[in-house]
Design a protein around this motif. Structure first.
Motif, PDB file in Angstrom:
ATOM      1  N   ILE A  15       0.870  -1.178   0.000  1.00 26.01           N
ATOM      2  CA  ILE A  15       0.000   0.000   0.000  1.00 26.01           C
ATOM      3  C   ILE A  15       0.904   1.225   0.000  1.00 26.01           C
ATOM      4  O   ILE A  15       1.746   1.381   0.886  1.00 26.01           O
ATOM      5  N   GLU A  16       0.739   2.056  -1.000  1.00 23.00           N
ATOM      6  CA  GLU A  16       1.553   3.270  -1.095  1.00 23.00           C
ATOM      7  C   GLU A  16       0.639   4.485  -1.101  1.00 23.00           C
ATOM      8  O   GLU A  16      -0.138   4.693  -2.035  1.00 23.00           O
ATOM      9  N   ARG A  17       0.715   5.258  -0.042  1.00 20.15           N
ATOM     10  CA  ARG A  17      -0.118   6.456   0.065  1.00 20.15           C
ATOM     11  C   ARG A  17       0.404   7.538  -0.871  1.00 20.15           C
ATOM     12  O   ARG A  17       1.609   7.785  -0.963  1.00 20.15           O
ATOM     13  N   ARG A  18      -0.531   8.193  -1.548  1.00 20.36           N
ATOM     14  CA  ARG A  18      -0.206   9.287  -2.453  1.00 20.36           C
ATOM     15  C   ARG A  18      -1.138  10.441  -2.142  1.00 20.36           C
ATOM     16  O   ARG A  18      -2.145  10.650  -2.811  1.00 20.36           O
ATOM     17  N   LEU A  70     -11.046   0.206   2.895  1.00 21.31           N
ATOM     18  CA  LEU A  70      -9.723   0.026   2.299  1.00 21.31           C
ATOM     19  C   LEU A  70      -8.700   0.995   2.879  1.00 21.31           C
ATOM     20  O   LEU A  70      -7.517   0.666   2.991  1.00 21.31           O
ATOM     21  N   GLY A  71      -9.150   2.179   3.254  1.00 19.15           N
ATOM     22  CA  GLY A  71      -8.233   3.154   3.831  1.00 19.15           C
ATOM     23  C   GLY A  71      -7.737   2.778   5.213  1.00 19.15           C
ATOM     24  O   GLY A  71      -6.778   3.372   5.720  1.00 19.15           O
ATOM     25  N   GLU A  72      -8.377   1.787   5.837  1.00 19.88           N
ATOM     26  CA  GLU A  72      -7.996   1.359   7.183  1.00 19.88           C
ATOM     27  C   GLU A  72      -7.128   0.103   7.172  1.00 19.88           C
ATOM     28  O   GLU A  72      -6.597  -0.291   8.209  1.00 19.88           O
ATOM     29  N   ARG A  73      -7.016  -0.530   6.021  1.00 25.02           N
ATOM     30  CA  ARG A  73      -6.343  -1.823   5.958  1.00 25.02           C
ATOM     31  C   ARG A  73      -4.831  -1.683   5.873  1.00 25.02           C
ATOM     32  O   ARG A  73      -4.302  -0.657   5.457  1.00 25.02           O
ATOM     33  N   SER A  74      -4.142  -2.757   6.252  1.00 23.40           N
ATOM     34  CA  SER A  74      -2.682  -2.766   6.230  1.00 23.40           C
ATOM     35  C   SER A  74      -2.190  -3.940   5.395  1.00 23.40           C
ATOM     36  O   SER A  74      -2.963  -4.829   5.008  1.00 23.40           O
ATOM     37  N   VAL A  75      -0.907  -3.957   5.116  1.00 25.74           N
ATOM     38  CA  VAL A  75      -0.308  -5.025   4.317  1.00 25.74           C
ATOM     39  C   VAL A  75      -0.554  -6.375   4.998  1.00 25.74           C
ATOM     40  O   VAL A  75      -0.411  -6.510   6.217  1.00 25.74           O
ATOM     41  N   GLY A  76      -0.941  -7.358   4.207  1.00 24.02           N
ATOM     42  CA  GLY A  76      -1.218  -8.690   4.729  1.00 24.02           C
ATOM     43  C   GLY A  76      -2.691  -8.953   4.973  1.00 24.02           C
ATOM     44  O   GLY A  76      -3.089 -10.111   5.165  1.00 24.02           O
ATOM     45  N   HIS A  77      -3.497  -7.893   4.968  1.00 27.35           N
ATOM     46  CA  HIS A  77      -4.932  -8.065   5.203  1.00 27.35           C
ATOM     47  C   HIS A  77      -5.547  -8.917   4.101  1.00 27.35           C
ATOM     48  O   HIS A  77      -5.340  -8.673   2.914  1.00 27.35           O
ATOM     49  N   ARG A  78      -6.316  -9.936   4.488  1.00 27.05           N
ATOM     50  CA  ARG A  78      -6.965 -10.817   3.518  1.00 27.05           C
ATOM     51  C   ARG A  78      -8.220 -10.150   2.964  1.00 27.05           C
ATOM     52  O   ARG A  78      -8.978  -9.516   3.711  1.00 27.05           O
ATOM     53  N   VAL A  79      -8.420 -10.302   1.653  1.00 30.89           N
ATOM     54  CA  VAL A  79      -9.544  -9.639   0.991  1.00 30.89           C
ATOM     55  C   VAL A  79     -10.316 -10.617   0.112  1.00 30.89           C
ATOM     56  O   VAL A  79      -9.750 -11.558  -0.452  1.00 30.89           O
ATOM     57  N   ASN A  80     -11.626 -10.374   0.006  1.00 34.54           N
ATOM     58  CA  ASN A  80     -12.476 -11.134  -0.905  1.00 34.54           C
ATOM     59  C   ASN A  80     -12.311 -10.579  -2.315  1.00 34.54           C
ATOM     60  O   ASN A  80     -12.286  -9.358  -2.510  1.00 34.54           O
ATOM     61  N   LEU A  81     -12.232 -11.468  -3.302  1.00 33.74           N
ATOM     62  CA  LEU A  81     -12.007 -11.049  -4.683  1.00 33.74           C
ATOM     63  C   LEU A  81     -13.067 -11.639  -5.613  1.00 33.74           C
ATOM     64  O   LEU A  81     -13.450 -12.800  -5.478  1.00 33.74           O
ATOM     65  N   GLU A  82     -13.507 -10.805  -6.554  1.00 37.12           N
ATOM     66  CA  GLU A  82     -14.428 -11.274  -7.592  1.00 37.12           C
ATOM     67  C   GLU A  82     -14.173 -10.486  -8.867  1.00 37.12           C
ATOM     68  O   GLU A  82     -14.101  -9.252  -8.835  1.00 37.12           O
TER      69      GLU A  82
END
Length: 222
Positions: A15-18, A70-82
């Motif tokens: 995650i790279e903040r811009r 998404l703005g609260e999540r950190s690296v390694g957080h598992r996510v649902n994908l579709e």
């Protein structure tokens, strides 16, 4: 457009903040991803801007980060994908746009034989679209609403959903993305538009009272 039937579980690997926005790198098993295609990540529609080994990257706008988890999540957080629905695919869940309506909170979970009853609190502006036996997407997962009471609603997680999504990771106090049934949103908008249409005299007063009663009932999930 999506259906809320999760196809894979991935994770955030960078995650790279811009400024107020961010660049995300998502690990996922999807083969042959294409630039510009849409992927729902925890129910948030993101555009693939680069295909990398074992995943893809996407940009998340300030609006997306402010209105979703998404703005609260950190690296390694598992996510649902579709991946986005293709013409001719089965509509296994319900119509999901990937446009999160609001963020809810998991209040409690209770084992019911092999399933789990899970209760969530939803913002009022989202709850007005949630009805018993209707559909709701929670972190991108299409679920049937079992009951609505006050500012809460409950769903049941069957064993398959427990094994195929990240919802079992969530604990009391965790925040989740909520998207109401898009049909409910359009119905509500039609009711509001009709109620606000100009009219006069006794007929106008009667119509106003009728639509106010309908909207009040709709807001209570009736």
């Amino acid at each position: 457009m999506f259906t809320g039937i999760i196809q894979a579980v991935g994770s955030l690997r960078a995650i790279e903040r811009r400024g107020a926005s961010a660049w995300l790198s998502v690990a996922c098993p999807f083969a042959k991803l294409e630039l510009g295609e849409s992927v729902a990540v925890d129910g948030v529609c993101l555009t693939v801007v680069r295909v990398v080994d074992g995943g893809f990257t996407a940009d998340a706008s300030a609006e997306t980060l402010a209105r979703t988890t998404l703005g609260e999540r950190s690296v390694g957080h598992r996510v649902n994908l579709e991946r986005a629905l293709a013409l001719g695919d089965r509509m296994g869940g319900h119509i999901v746009a990937g446009h999160v309506d609001g963020v809810g909170e998991l209040l409690r979970r209770e084992r019911v034989e092999s399933a789990e009853r899970v209760v969530f609190r939803a913002p009022r502006e989202v709850l007005r679209y949630i009805a018993e036996k209707g559909s709701v997407a929670i972190d991108g997962v299409s679920l049937t609403v079992n009951a609505v009471a006050g500012e809460t609603f409950e769903v049941m997680l069957v064993p398959f959903t427990q094994g195929a999504t990240t919802l079992p990771d969530r604990r009391a106090g965790d925040r989740v993305n909520l998207e109401a049934d898009v049909i409910a949103r359009y119905v509500a908008r039609a009711l509001v538009w009709e109620r606000e249409a100009p009219d006069s005299g006794a007929a106008g007063a009667e119509k106003d009272a009728r639509w106010r009663a309908l909207l009040d009932g709709f807001g209570k999930g009736q």
